[in-house]
Design an enzyme around this catalytic site. Structure first.
Site, PDB file in Angstrom:
ATOM      1  N   SER A 111       0.839  -1.190   0.000  1.00 34.00           N
ATOM      2  CA  SER A 111       0.000   0.000   0.000  1.00 34.00           C
ATOM      3  C   SER A 111       0.885   1.256   0.000  1.00 34.00           C
ATOM      4  CB  SER A 111      -0.952  -0.026   1.195  1.00 34.00           C
ATOM      5  OG  SER A 111      -1.977   0.923   1.049  1.00 34.00           O
ATOM      6  N   LYS A 161     -19.805  18.095   2.769  1.00 35.80           N
ATOM      7  CA  LYS A 161     -18.871  18.328   3.862  1.00 35.80           C
ATOM      8  C   LYS A 161     -18.750  17.069   4.715  1.00 35.80           C
ATOM      9  CE  LYS A 161     -16.096  20.576   6.502  1.00 35.80           C
ATOM     10  NZ  LYS A 161     -14.738  20.875   6.017  1.00 35.80           N
TER      11      LYS A 161
END
Length: 343
Positions: A169, A221
């Site tokens: 990763s 948001k």
């Protein structure tokens, strides 16, 4: 026995009290002196010399007294020319740094300083070897760590990443920045994917008549929340953000390893080193130890590390805590031993 334990306990309590008082006094005295001092120091070790000294000790151990003296004289002659090539030219330098990453890539600040130093110190023909170990973590943290290694490539400094255990990763995001990647046969590599998960307690709170007010300005948001009621629109937006991050990850790796079939390997899967070389994730199979020994035959290999400098108060406090812990352990062992003697 009870009287002995009482006396010993009183002695231990007095010792601990005196230690705490001493630590407090020294900490106050050292606080003023410690302010303004450098918080890290540069450690440099020539690995050639360390290995050479050990090899010579082994060789001398097999010789008699007369042959040992002759060998020691030969060693001294060799040392005079150890930093030069046979033609008298300067030997290349291999700079070795280490990065052991946690989920937040906490060593990035130190890595950035080391990279800056090596960019200035490296000369044509030199190489930087990064012994990397990380299973990845936060996207923004490993994005910054990878950007630090990218600086070496941008500065034209030859860079090799050696992976002995894992570079997955975010760890692989860092590794692919090097000109060459080498990994041990069973090192874990890949995991080019993005994952996110979070619990949602909305139904539990609702069952107990608990309301959570979440106020935002901006349609997205907040997409998914822990306490509020999640919507399908929020889930879709969250997945879109994951897909976008994954696309950026794939582009980053693909640009640095153009021969890689990015769509085939960017599935989140991992491979061992012996498999990763066939996939194009790495260039060679081998341990960092083997690679550095190989480089020592032709270059000076220097280990470089910025180490945190502990202040006087921190050092004394650590020593005191170790001392108290050791005293308690000895007390426990004494009690255990006395129990054995009674049986």
């Amino acid at each position: 026995m009870n009287e002995w334990l009482s006396d010993y306990g009183l002695f231990l309590a007095e010792a601990v009290t005196l230690t705490v008082v001493a630590v407090a006094v020294i900490a106050v005295a050292a606080k003023g002196r410690g302010s303004g001092q450098a918080r890290s120091r540069l450690r440099i070790e020539e690995l050639n010399g360390r290995y050479r000294a050990r090899q010579r000790r082994l060789k001398l151990a097999t010789l008699d007294k007369k042959r040992r003296k002759l060998a020691q004289k030969a060693f001294k002659r060799d040392d005079k020319h150890s930093d030069r090539q046979p033609g008298g030219e300067r030997r290349a330098t291999v700079w070795v740094i280490d990065f052991h990453g946690d989920i937040k890539a906490s060593g990035t600040a130190r890595l950035a300083e080391e990279v800056s130093l090596l960019i200035e110190a490296s000369e044509p023909g030199d190489e930087v070897v990064v012994r990397l170990e990380s299973a990845g973590g936060l996207v923004h943290a490993y994005g910054l760590a990878a950007a630090q290694l990218d600086r070496l490539r941008q500065a034209g400094v030859s860079t090799t990443v050696c992976v002995d255990k894992v570079a997955a990763s975010g760890g692989y995001m860092m590794a692919c920045c090097a000109d060459r990647v080498q990994a041990a046969p069973f090192a874990v590599l890949g995991s080019i994917g993005v994952v996110a998960q979070l619990p949602n307690l909305h139904r539990l709170l609702k069952r107990h008549d608990v309301d959570v007010e979440l106020l935002t300005a901006g349609r997205y948001k907040r997409t998914l929340t822990v306490f509020g009621e999640n919507t399908e629109e929020g889930r879709e937006k969250f997945v879109d953000e994951l897909e976008n991050t994954h696309a950026l990850f794939k582009r980053f790796v693909g640009e640095r390893r153009p021969g890689l079939d990015i769509e085939a390997i960017a599935t989140g899967e991992t491979w061992y080193g012996s498999e990763a070389v066939e996939k194009g994730l790495i260039d060679a199979v081998g341990t960092s130890e083997a690679y550095l020994l190989e480089r020592m035959a032709r270059a000076r290999v220097l280990s470089v590390a910025l180490e945190k400098r502990r202040g006087m108060a921190e050092r004394v406090g650590l020593a005191a805590s170790v001392g108290v812990e050791r005293s308690l352990r000895r007390l426990y062992e004494t009690l255990e031993a006395s129990g054995w003697q009674r049986r």
